[in-house]
Design a protein around this motif. Structure first.
Motif, PDB file in Angstrom:
ATOM      1  N   ARG A  71       0.835  -1.210   0.000  1.00 22.37           N
ATOM      2  CA  ARG A  71       0.000   0.000   0.000  1.00 22.37           C
ATOM      3  C   ARG A  71       0.867   1.256   0.000  1.00 22.37           C
ATOM      4  NH1 ARG A  71      -2.798  -2.462   4.332  1.00 22.37           N
ATOM      5  NH2 ARG A  71      -2.255  -0.676   5.619  1.00 22.37           N
ATOM      6  N   LYS A  72       1.902   1.245   0.810  1.00 18.57           N
ATOM      7  CA  LYS A  72       2.802   2.400   0.867  1.00 18.57           C
ATOM      8  C   LYS A  72       3.550   2.566  -0.454  1.00 18.57           C
ATOM      9  CE  LYS A  72       6.593   4.401   3.515  1.00 18.57           C
ATOM     10  NZ  LYS A  72       7.543   4.234   4.586  1.00 18.57           N
ATOM     11  N   ILE A 120      -1.726   3.424  -2.252  1.00 22.82           N
ATOM     12  CA  ILE A 120      -3.148   3.089  -2.375  1.00 22.82           C
ATOM     13  C   ILE A 120      -3.734   2.755  -1.003  1.00 22.82           C
ATOM     14  CG2 ILE A 120      -2.959   2.304  -4.763  1.00 22.82           C
ATOM     15  CD1 ILE A 120      -2.850  -0.570  -3.721  1.00 22.82           C
ATOM     16  N   SER A 121      -5.054   2.741  -0.943  1.00 24.56           N
ATOM     17  CA  SER A 121      -5.759   2.442   0.305  1.00 24.56           C
ATOM     18  C   SER A 121      -5.918   0.932   0.468  1.00 24.56           C
ATOM     19  CB  SER A 121      -7.136   3.093   0.275  1.00 24.56           C
ATOM     20  OG  SER A 121      -7.964   2.439  -0.684  1.00 24.56           O
ATOM     21  N   PRO A 122      -6.273   0.500   1.691  1.00 26.51           N
ATOM     22  CA  PRO A 122      -6.531  -0.933   1.904  1.00 26.51           C
ATOM     23  C   PRO A 122      -7.639  -1.465   0.987  1.00 26.51           C
ATOM     24  CG  PRO A 122      -6.318   0.182   4.016  1.00 26.51           C
ATOM     25  CD  PRO A 122      -6.311   1.248   2.960  1.00 26.51           C
ATOM     26  N   GLY A 123      -8.669  -0.653   0.768  1.00 33.47           N
ATOM     27  CA  GLY A 123      -9.769  -1.082  -0.102  1.00 33.47           C
ATOM     28  C   GLY A 123      -9.332  -1.272  -1.546  1.00 33.47           C
ATOM     29  N   THR A 124      -8.496  -0.380  -2.023  1.00 34.72           N
ATOM     30  CA  THR A 124      -7.986  -0.498  -3.394  1.00 34.72           C
ATOM     31  C   THR A 124      -7.131  -1.751  -3.535  1.00 34.72           C
ATOM     32  OG1 THR A 124      -8.019   1.898  -3.690  1.00 34.72           O
ATOM     33  CG2 THR A 124      -6.619   0.638  -5.186  1.00 34.72           C
TER      34      THR A 124
END
Length: 92
Positions: free
Chosen positions: A44-45, A49-53
Protein backbone atom coordinates in the motif's frame (compact mmCIF):
# COMPACT_ATOMS: atom_id res chain seq x y z
CA UNK A 1 50.65 14.35 22.01
CA UNK A 2 50.72 10.59 21.51
CA UNK A 3 51.02 8.87 18.15
CA UNK A 4 48.45 6.36 16.99
CA UNK A 5 49.54 3.51 14.77
CA UNK A 6 47.06 2.49 12.10
CA UNK A 7 47.50 -0.99 10.66
CA UNK A 8 46.41 -2.32 7.29
CA UNK A 9 43.81 -4.37 9.18
CA UNK A 10 42.41 -1.14 10.67
CA UNK A 11 42.21 0.38 7.20
CA UNK A 12 40.51 -2.72 5.82
CA UNK A 13 37.93 -2.67 8.62
CA UNK A 14 37.31 1.04 8.05
CA UNK A 15 36.81 0.41 4.33
CA UNK A 16 34.23 -2.31 5.00
CA UNK A 17 32.31 -0.11 7.44
CA UNK A 18 32.37 2.79 4.99
CA UNK A 19 31.14 0.61 2.13
CA UNK A 20 28.28 -0.70 4.29
CA UNK A 21 27.22 2.84 5.14
CA UNK A 22 27.38 3.92 1.49
CA UNK A 23 25.29 0.92 0.42
CA UNK A 24 22.69 1.74 3.07
CA UNK A 25 22.50 5.37 1.95
CA UNK A 26 22.18 4.39 -1.71
CA UNK A 27 19.42 1.90 -0.99
CA UNK A 28 17.46 4.56 0.93
CA UNK A 29 17.98 7.10 -1.83
CA UNK A 30 17.04 4.91 -4.76
CA UNK A 31 13.64 3.99 -3.33
CA UNK A 32 14.13 0.47 -4.64
CA UNK A 33 12.73 -2.30 -2.56
CA UNK A 34 15.19 -5.11 -1.96
CA UNK A 35 12.81 -7.69 -0.51
CA UNK A 36 11.21 -10.36 -2.68
CA UNK A 37 8.01 -10.65 -0.64
CA UNK A 38 6.08 -7.63 0.63
CA UNK A 39 3.24 -7.53 3.14
CA UNK A 40 0.05 -5.55 2.50
CA UNK A 41 1.11 -2.37 4.36
CA UNK A 42 4.36 -2.27 2.39
CA UNK A 43 2.51 -2.71 -0.92
CA UNK A 44 0.00 0.00 0.00
CA UNK A 45 2.80 2.40 0.87
CA UNK A 46 4.79 1.48 -2.25
CA UNK A 47 1.81 1.99 -4.58
CA UNK A 48 0.23 4.81 -2.57
CA UNK A 49 -3.15 3.09 -2.38
CA UNK A 50 -5.76 2.44 0.30
CA UNK A 51 -6.53 -0.93 1.90
CA UNK A 52 -9.77 -1.08 -0.10
CA UNK A 53 -7.99 -0.50 -3.39
CA UNK A 54 -5.47 -3.23 -2.58
CA UNK A 55 -8.34 -5.57 -1.75
CA UNK A 56 -10.01 -4.76 -5.09
CA UNK A 57 -6.76 -5.50 -6.93
CA UNK A 58 -6.66 -8.90 -5.21
CA UNK A 59 -10.34 -9.70 -5.82
CA UNK A 60 -10.32 -8.83 -9.52
CA UNK A 61 -7.08 -10.78 -10.05
CA UNK A 62 -4.95 -7.80 -11.03
CA UNK A 63 -2.42 -8.35 -8.28
CA UNK A 64 -1.38 -11.93 -7.44
CA UNK A 65 -0.72 -12.77 -3.80
CA UNK A 66 0.16 -15.62 -1.47
CA UNK A 67 -1.54 -16.22 1.86
CA UNK A 68 0.41 -17.88 4.66
CA UNK A 69 -1.15 -18.17 8.10
CA UNK A 70 -3.53 -15.28 7.53
CA UNK A 71 -0.80 -12.95 6.24
CA UNK A 72 -0.89 -11.80 2.62
CA UNK A 73 2.38 -11.59 0.70
CA UNK A 74 3.02 -10.04 -2.70
CA UNK A 75 5.97 -10.77 -4.98
CA UNK A 76 7.82 -7.52 -5.74
CA UNK A 77 8.63 -8.64 -9.30
CA UNK A 78 4.97 -9.46 -9.98
CA UNK A 79 3.95 -5.99 -8.77
CA UNK A 80 6.48 -4.47 -11.17
CA UNK A 81 5.14 -6.66 -14.02
CA UNK A 82 1.58 -5.47 -13.32
CA UNK A 83 2.77 -1.86 -13.40
CA UNK A 84 4.60 -2.41 -16.69
CA UNK A 85 1.68 -4.33 -18.23
CA UNK A 86 -0.75 -1.53 -17.38
CA UNK A 87 1.55 1.26 -18.51
CA UNK A 88 -0.14 3.85 -20.71
CA UNK A 89 1.84 5.43 -23.52
CA UNK A 90 0.36 8.78 -24.50
CA UNK A 91 1.29 10.10 -27.91
CA UNK A 92 2.04 13.77 -27.40
Amino acid sequence: MSATIITTEDLHEFKLELLDEIKELLSKQSGQIKKKWLKSPEVRKFLGISPGTLQNLRINGTLPYTKVGGVLYYDYQEIMQVLEKNRIHNKS
